[in-house]
Design an enzyme around this catalytic site. Structure first.
Site, PDB file in Angstrom:
ATOM      1  N   LYS A 169      55.753 -20.965  92.803  1.00  0.00           N
ATOM      2  CA  LYS A 169      56.271 -21.647  91.611  1.00  0.00           C
ATOM      3  C   LYS A 169      57.319 -22.670  92.027  1.00  0.00           C
ATOM      4  O   LYS A 169      58.145 -22.400  92.902  1.00  0.00           O
ATOM      5  CB  LYS A 169      56.876 -20.604  90.668  1.00  0.00           C
ATOM      6  CG  LYS A 169      57.289 -21.130  89.297  1.00  0.00           C
ATOM      7  CD  LYS A 169      57.848 -19.993  88.427  1.00  0.00           C
ATOM      8  CE  LYS A 169      58.260 -20.464  87.046  1.00  0.00           C
ATOM      9  NZ  LYS A 169      58.812 -19.366  86.228  1.00  0.00           N
ATOM     10  N   SER A 195      56.792 -18.907  81.631  1.00  0.00           N
ATOM     11  CA  SER A 195      56.917 -20.206  82.257  1.00  0.00           C
ATOM     12  C   SER A 195      56.126 -20.345  83.558  1.00  0.00           C
ATOM     13  O   SER A 195      55.930 -21.454  84.029  1.00  0.00           O
ATOM     14  CB  SER A 195      58.388 -20.492  82.549  1.00  0.00           C
ATOM     15  OG  SER A 195      58.889 -19.556  83.481  1.00  0.00           O
ATOM     16  N   SER A 209      58.178 -14.304  81.937  1.00  0.00           N
ATOM     17  CA  SER A 209      57.502 -15.483  82.493  1.00  0.00           C
ATOM     18  C   SER A 209      56.496 -15.204  83.597  1.00  0.00           C
ATOM     19  O   SER A 209      55.790 -16.117  84.031  1.00  0.00           O
ATOM     20  CB  SER A 209      58.541 -16.486  83.020  1.00  0.00           C
ATOM     21  OG  SER A 209      59.148 -17.149  81.953  1.00  0.00           O
TER      22      SER A 209
END
Lengths: 486, 495
Positions: A79, A154, A178
């Site tokens: 990420k 997210s 997330s």
């Protein structure tokens, strides 16, 4: 058997048996990204050249029979909130659009030590603020199961990358769900470890007391292995816990005898999609059939979770994001009239609207005259929520719930109503507020073919139990074998 | 003009740790090489995290104990939030509602002659990180300002006094005593020029009028970069407040606290901003750092390893060496190395009073004349002690000792300054006290024979004539004891 869609365990044994080289494997995933990512938009940066070099190096060392790490030759997508030395780390924000960290996050160091291949950086909600990956300043990640829908957030890019077969493993971060929510949306496995289990050093902070890094994989075994690689004490993070890391990947296949699965009566509320509820009930039946006991527990402060979270996380965020001021690095406005204006204009241009909303929320909650009523009160309720879970885990081993009350949202569905998006976090937020480990495993599909995730939570540092319970369910169902067709 | 000045001081002290408070960077004062002592943590790069420097905490606890503070058993870190280019994270890690220490006092000497003391209350002492340093273009050509983050993250101890100080002089005494204590404890070098000790003064005056006490509005003075300036600024400010009150009659509470800067060139204070518009710092506990708990055993350890404080040492010197308040203060106030020097000399020569006199007079004078430090003084205690010991053993006279002292001090090669050299000089210059009265008598007889006129003058009722005779004997016999010479000579003249 094809490389794309294979589990981490299968790939590792084929590499070890010499049926496959890491260069072949990495090339296959890079090709897949090249073919599919313009539709899915899971990646912000593809690290092709360096990935192939790493792969060639692992192959050479394997050939020379040198010792190799636990993830030798396996691609991992990371990420874009995790710092990678020499490789752009943007947090999907214009503010850091050109930021190249001079250092690796602790987890990235752990990946390198394990000889994993850093295949690329994945898309996310800007600074991890959002539940759909739509607040990314650069692109919207699409759900590989339905490109008209979001991949969740997210960590939507990491979830979609694994679901679309563009990487067997990925790292995400989870501040309010997330990892678990996008894992559920994309029908992959995603785990948030206990707060303090994984060092946050090098993870760009959103809500520091809630943030935790965790694995995505297409099966529980893969998640266990990746979790094992990244977990452990790091003296550079004062909140990282100095306790030994169990060998999750060694025990994950052992079923738990006398497993007590809890359900919280407060979780069956208005707003829970009937098809999602049905999937949960079916999952409980599976556990029953495996000999587990199903127990109803109460988490009386559940209804305050979203409110508490949206005070604490933005408060911390308002402070954590103060450093992006255009003075030392990051976006600086081209034109400004004085120092104050330089700050205001740089930040005004650099941040998107969701980030600004949360900075304002947090600034308000911490302001003189409001602190006691909002931030301090939220801290107190947070303790009550933690106590609810402590009590519940005296009676149960894991707590089962949906990962989110609804199936994946349509792109743009929440654009005019952020509050509705916040309310979708109801099942995941508790684990962050209480610091608990949680996992989301694929639990079937709605009639429209949209994925549903089963979330399991456990007491602090019970990741081993959590993974074994998740694996029992995975083994007894056929959802793990399903792959999105693009 | 009848008013009392009321002063409270906020002192920021940079602590002498090797590394910064939340990262491993050096704390060296290095203004010529900006931004070289930095890392992702003190640069505030995304994802970096602070880790507390235990040594900084230990030093802070040591200091707090020395200023008689209560040590909190539980303390935490808070973020103080404001925007400024020298603050890379947009917040300073500090301590807000639970400082690690509180409620102490520091005793100052308000009268050096009588040794009269006064206790100044300390509200709290807390730890925080220093900011960087902004350099602005002062040419007026509007060049960019520059930021040096070498200093960012240096451990700072903030010590806040009660408004117990009643004059600019007392404020200066407080700072000097605090500085002395901090250097004794080796907590800080307290170099105001390099910014390792910084001070803000909160000042107002109580005007006495018709049996009433009228308080003027509170003012905080910043930019005080020397003890002398603290004194001057407070004096100016007290007088300014009195004049202001005469003009507008505004009293405490009617006007918000004001911040003024001291302009040393013009010796005035200048209004900076009113605290009314001051920032809301939005303090909250730093989630990146864990709270610190302090155990009793740890505290006992710190207390046991503590050095003798200056105040206690002053008292001991007065008693042990029979010094006046003033003389004891002169020695102690020179710092720990100077006082250690005196005690080292005293141990060797066996006479504390004598050691004190020599060091405060001869050594201090030569130090000042030759611009030397006590550490760099060529004659160190082992040698000086031996010189004095020879006086006490009546081997040389005080006058000869001074000659030897200066002879050594003027040596071209400092490596030759040692005990052996003392005796060599005594030998070479015939400085040994002549205890042999036969030899003395021979010389006296010879001198009297050569100076018939002086002898006649003396006998004729001019006692001063003896002086030149004694002088001549002494020139002949360098090591002779003047008292003995005088005694024998007078005896001879009386014959």
């Amino acid at each position: 058997m094809s490389i794309i869609g294979a589990t981490t365990g299968e790939l590792l044994s084929r590499l070890e048996r010499g049926e496959l080289t890491s260069v072949e494997l990495t090339t296959a995933y890079l090709d897949r990204i090249a073919q599919q990512d313009d539709r899915v938009a899971a990646f912000l940066t593809v690290n092709g050249d360096e990935a192939l070099q790493q792969a060639a190096d692992v192959d050479r060392r394997r050939q020379a029979k040198q010792p190799l790490g636990a993830l030798a030759g396996i691609p991992v997508a990371v990420k874009d909130v995790l710092c990678t030395k020499g490789l752009k780390t943007t947090c999907a924000s214009r503010m850091l659009a050109n930021f190249i960290p001079p250092y690796d996050a602790h987890v990235v160091t752990q990946l390198r030590n394990a000889d994993a291949i850093l295949i690329g950086k994945t898309n996310m909600d800007e600074f991890a603020m959002g539940s759909t990956t739509e607040t990314s300043a650069f692109k919207t990640t699409r759900n590989p199961w339905d490109l008209g829908r979001t991949a969740g957030g997210s960590s939507g890019g990491s979830a979609a990358a694994v679901a679309a077969g563009m990487s067997p493993l990925a790292l995400g971060t989870d501040t309010g769900g997330s990892i678990r929510q996008p894992a559920g949306f994309c029908s992959v496995v995603g785990m948030k470890p206990t707060y303090g289990r994984v060092s946050r050093f090098g993870m760009v902070a959103y809500g520091s007391s809630l943030d935790q890094i965790g694995p995505f994989a297409n099966d529980v075994n893969g998640a266990a292995l990746l979790a094992q690689v990244i977990a452990g004490h790091d003296c550079r993070d004062s909140t990282s816990v100095n306790a030994p890391v169990p060998a999750y990947s060694q025990t994950v296949n052992q079923p738990l005898a006398g497993l007590r699965v809890g359900i919280a009566k407060e979780h069956f509320v208005e707003g829970l999609n009937p098809e999602v509820e049905q999937a949960l009930r079916a999952a409980l039946q599976v556990y029953k059939s495996l000999g587990a006991e199903i127990k109803e527990v109460s988490l009386p402060h559940t209804s305050y979770g979203v409110a508490v979270y949206y005070l604490i996380a933005p408060s911390e965020a308002s402070s954590n994001l103060a450093r992006y001021d255009g003075v030392h690095y990051g976006h600086r406005a081209a034109q400004f009239s004085n120092m104050i204006d330089m700050y205001a204009t740089s930040r005004g241009e650099g941040f998107g609207s969701e980030v600004k909303r949360r900075i304002m929320l947090g600034t308000y909650a911490l302001s003189a005259g409001y602190y006691d009523a909002y931030y301090l009160k939220a801290l107190k309720v947070r303790r009550l929520i933690r106590q609810d879970y402590d009590k519940a885990f005296e009676q149960i081993d894991v707590l089962a719930s949906p990962a989110s009350p609804n199936p994946p949202s349509k792109i743009g569905e929440y654009s005019a109503n952020p509050l509705a998006m916040y309310l979708e976090d109801i099942y995941t937020i508790g684990a962050n507020l209480a610091g608990l480990p949680g996992i989301s495993v694929p639990a079937g599909f709605t009639e429209a073919g949209l994925p549903v995730g089963l979330q399991l939570l456990a007491a602090p540092f019970e990741e081993e139990k959590l993974l074994r319970a998740a694996r029992m369910y995975e083994q007894a169902t056929q959802w793990q074998g399903k792959r999105a067709t693009l | 003009m009848d008013y009392t000045t009321i002063i409270g001081l906020e002192v920021h002290v940079q602590m002498q740790t090797k590394t910064k408070i939340f990262c491993g960077c050096s704390t060296k004062f290095n203004p010529d090489n900006p931004n070289v002592q930095t890392c992702p943590v003190c640069l505030g790069l995304p994802g970096s995290l602070p880790v507390m420097n235990r040594h900084a905490f230990d030093l802070a606890v040591k200091t707090a104990i020395a200023i008689n503070c209560q040590i909190a058993r539980f303390t935490k870190w808070d973020r103080k939030q404001y925007y400024y280019p020298d603050l890379p994270k947009g917040y300073q890690i500090s301590q807000y509602d639970l400082p690690f220490s509180h409620d102490g006092w520091l005793e100052i000497v308000v009268n050096k002659e009588t040794g009269e003391k006064k206790k100044i209350g300390i509200i709290r002492a807390h730890l925080e990180e220093d900011a960087g340093k902004n350099t602005h273009d002062e040419t007026g050509r509007g060049h960019d300002s520059q930021v040096d983050l070498n200093r960012a993250g240096t451990p700072l101890l903030e010590i806040v006094s009660h408004p117990d100080l009643r004059s600019a002089q007392e404020a200066k005494e407080y700072l000097e005593e605090l500085k002395l204590l901090l250097t004794y404890l080796e907590v800080s070098d307290c170099n105001m020029q390099e910014g390792s000790l910084r001070c803000d003064a909160n000042v107002n005056v109580h005007i006495h009028r018709d049996g009433q006490k009228i308080a003027t509005p509170l003012v905080e003075i910043k930019n005080l970069n020397s003890f002398r300036n603290v004194e001057l600024a407070i004096e100016f400010e007290a007088d300014r407040q009195y004049r202001q009150w005469q003009q507008d009659g505004k009293t405490f509470g009617q006007v918000n606290k004001e911040t003024r800067g001291y302009d040393a060139v013009r010796n005035i204070t200048v209004a900076q901003r009113s605290k009314e518009e001051a920032a809301d710092y939005r303090y909250f506990p730093d989630p990146d750092l864990v709270p610190v708990t302090v155990e009793e055993a740890y505290l006992q350890n710190v207390i046991q390893s503590m050095v003798e404080f200056p105040a206690a040492r002053r008292t001991r010197f007065i008693q042990q060496y029979q010094l006046s308040n003033y003389d004891a203060a002169v020695i102690i106030d020179q710092g720990v190395v100077f006082a250690d020097f005196v005690e080292h000399v005293a141990r060797i020569c066996g006479d504390g009073k004598q050691a004190c006199n020599w060091v405060t007079q001869d050594v201090l004078r030569e130090m000042n004349d030759r611009k030397l430090t006590i550490e760099g003084f060529p004659i160190q205690p082992p040698v000086l002690g031996e010189i004095l010991k020879r006086i006490n053993e009546k081997k040389i006279t005080i006058k000869s000792a001074r000659e030897i002292f200066l002879n050594l001090l003027n040596s071209a090669d400092p490596s030759t300054i040692n005990v052996a050299r003392i005796d060599q000089i005594i030998q070479e210059q015939g400085l040994s006290i002549v205890a042999d009265s036969g030899q003395l008598e021979t010389v006296i007889v010879a001198v009297l024979a050569k100076n018939q006129k002086a002898v006649a003058d003396f006998k004729g009722g001019k006692p001063s004539a003896a002086g030149s005779l004694i002088g001549q004997v002494m020139r002949e016999l360098k090591g002779a004891d003047p008292a003995t010479v005088r005694e024998l000579l007078l005896k001879k003249l009386a014959e």
